[in-house]
Every structure is written in structure tokens, then in C-alpha cells.
Design a protein around this motif. Structure first.
Motif, PDB file in Angstrom:
ATOM      1  N   ASN A 100       0.732   3.953  -3.059  1.00 13.73           N
ATOM      2  CA  ASN A 100       0.440   5.375  -2.857  1.00 13.73           C
ATOM      3  C   ASN A 100       1.601   6.260  -3.293  1.00 13.73           C
ATOM      4  OD1 ASN A 100      -2.196   4.953  -1.851  1.00 13.73           O
ATOM      5  ND2 ASN A 100      -1.371   4.469   0.157  1.00 13.73           N
TER       6      ASN A 100
ATOM      7  N   ASP B 182      -6.712  -0.686  -3.461  1.00 13.75           N
ATOM      8  CA  ASP B 182      -6.060  -1.269  -2.294  1.00 13.75           C
ATOM      9  C   ASP B 182      -6.934  -2.383  -1.722  1.00 13.75           C
ATOM     10  OD1 ASP B 182      -5.641  -1.168   0.913  1.00 13.75           O
ATOM     11  OD2 ASP B 182      -3.785  -0.710  -0.141  1.00 13.75           O
TER      12      ASP B 182
ATOM     13  N   SER C  31       0.827  -1.212   0.000  1.00 15.58           N
ATOM     14  CA  SER C  31       0.000   0.000   0.000  1.00 15.58           C
ATOM     15  C   SER C  31       0.857   1.256   0.000  1.00 15.58           C
ATOM     16  CB  SER C  31      -0.939   0.014   1.202  1.00 15.58           C
ATOM     17  OG  SER C  31      -1.868  -1.051   1.102  1.00 15.58           O
TER      18      SER C  31
END
Length: 193
Positions: free
Chosen positions: A35, A52, A31
Motif C-alpha cells: 500500500n 493483496d 500489505s
């Protein structure tokens, strides 16, 4: 608008659509990498979106558990959505454990022409030490069943397009490596004046 801009995955945003599939154990850094990559790509004018696993489990896949069959359905749904984003011309960055090779192979079929499997490699000891949600602790205490790496298997990719060793390098370094890969594989051509 020419006919090419209407084709699935066409470069209507100045680049082709693609699926960047990040797989690895819980707390391996998927994650955070997703990002970081999204931020870097947006800054360069790419159209992209992150799917996600944790977020999808609260919405689209809220009715699924963690049996092998439910995990397979989870990945099928995620892959279908990612393929739609890529067909629309976006770079879809997927961050899901996706523990089984067979499920990842099926995910690849949802957008085979632009699917990139990235193995976010961190050993179990490193992931347990990070454990931001306390999930490994709960799994070790028997409070969570079917937890990948503890009571359920994780089948590491045999031939990923990219392997990131997140146990031994900083997040910034891993994002830079991933960004370099994406910029090479999904170039953003210069527009003619």
C-alpha cells in the motif's frame, strides 16, 4: 497510437508493466509495504494496482483452502491476474505469503519479462509479536491448521531481487528502499514535447 503501444507490457502509461511480488510470513509487512509503494507510485504518475492475498482469498480464491495443492492454485490464479495487469502496462504489486519456492517460480513464468521477487524478511518472533489478526495465537492454540511458520513451512527466497529487513527498520524506510528499487528498474521516461 504506434504499434509498440499495443504490445503486452508496453509503456502506454509512460512506463513498462511489471509484477512486484512481495513474499514473506504473515505480519512481515507485505500489505503495508504494498500500500505504501502504491501510494508513492501513484503520486509519481505510475499506473499501478495492489493484489493483496487477504482480499483475493475473500473473492477470487474463496473456494480454496490451505493445503499445499490449494496454496499452489491460489498462487497460480494470483500470478495469472498479476500478469494480465502487467500486460496492460500497470505495475502490479502483489502481497501474498506464497510459501513455496516452486510456486513462486511458476508465478514468475506468468510475467517473466518484468517479475521482481521481493522478500519481506521478518523473523517468526517479530511476526508473532505483531500478529494484527491474532492468527499466530490461534495457530499456536491449534485453532488453525496449515498456518505458515507454525504448522506449515515457509521457504525463503534464495535469490530475491530485493530483500527488505522489516524487523529492524521502519515501514517508511522499507517503503523508501522498495520505491527506490522500483524507480530504478521501471523508470518513467520523460515524454517529448
Amino acid at each position: 497510437m504506434n504499434d509498440e503501444s499495443m504490445l503486452p507490457g508496453s509503456p502506454r502509461f509512460g512506463h513498462k508493466g511489471a509484477v512486484i511480488w512481495l513474499t514473506g510470513l504473515s505480519a512481515s509487512g507485505k500489505s503495508s509495504l504494498a500500500n505504501g509503494l502504491e501510494h508513492a507510485l501513484l503520486a509519481r504518475g505510475y499506473a499501478c494496482y495492489v493484489l493483496d492475498g487477504d482480499t483475493l482469498r475473500k473473492g477470487l480464491n474463496a473456494n480454496l483452502g490451505f493445503s499445499p495443492e490449494d496454496r499452489g492454485e491460489n498462487i497460480r490464479r494470483v500470478a495469472a491476474v498479476a500478469g494480465l495487469f502487467a500486460d496492460a502496462g500497470l505495475v502490479c504489486i502483489v502481497a501474498v505469503i506464497s510459501p513455496y519456492r516452486a510456486d513462486r517460480a511458476l508465478a514468475r513464468q506468468a510475467y517473466a519479462r518484468g517479475f521482481h521477487e521481493v522478500y519481506v524478511a521478518a523473523d517468526l518472533q517479530t511476526c508473532e509479536a505483531r500478529d494484527p489478526k491474532g492468527l499466530y495465537r490461534k495457530a499456536r492454540a491449534g485453532e488453525l491448521s496449515q498456518f505458515t511458520g507454525i504448522s506449515a513451512p515457509y521457504e525463503a527466497p534464495l535469490q530475491p531481487q530485493l530483500r527488505l529487513e522489516t524487523a529492524g527498520e521502519s515501514l517508511e524506510a522499507s517503503v523508501a528502499t522498495l520505491l527506490g528499487y522500483v524507480l530504478e528498474k521501471i523508470p518513467r521516461p520523460l515524454k517529448a514535447d
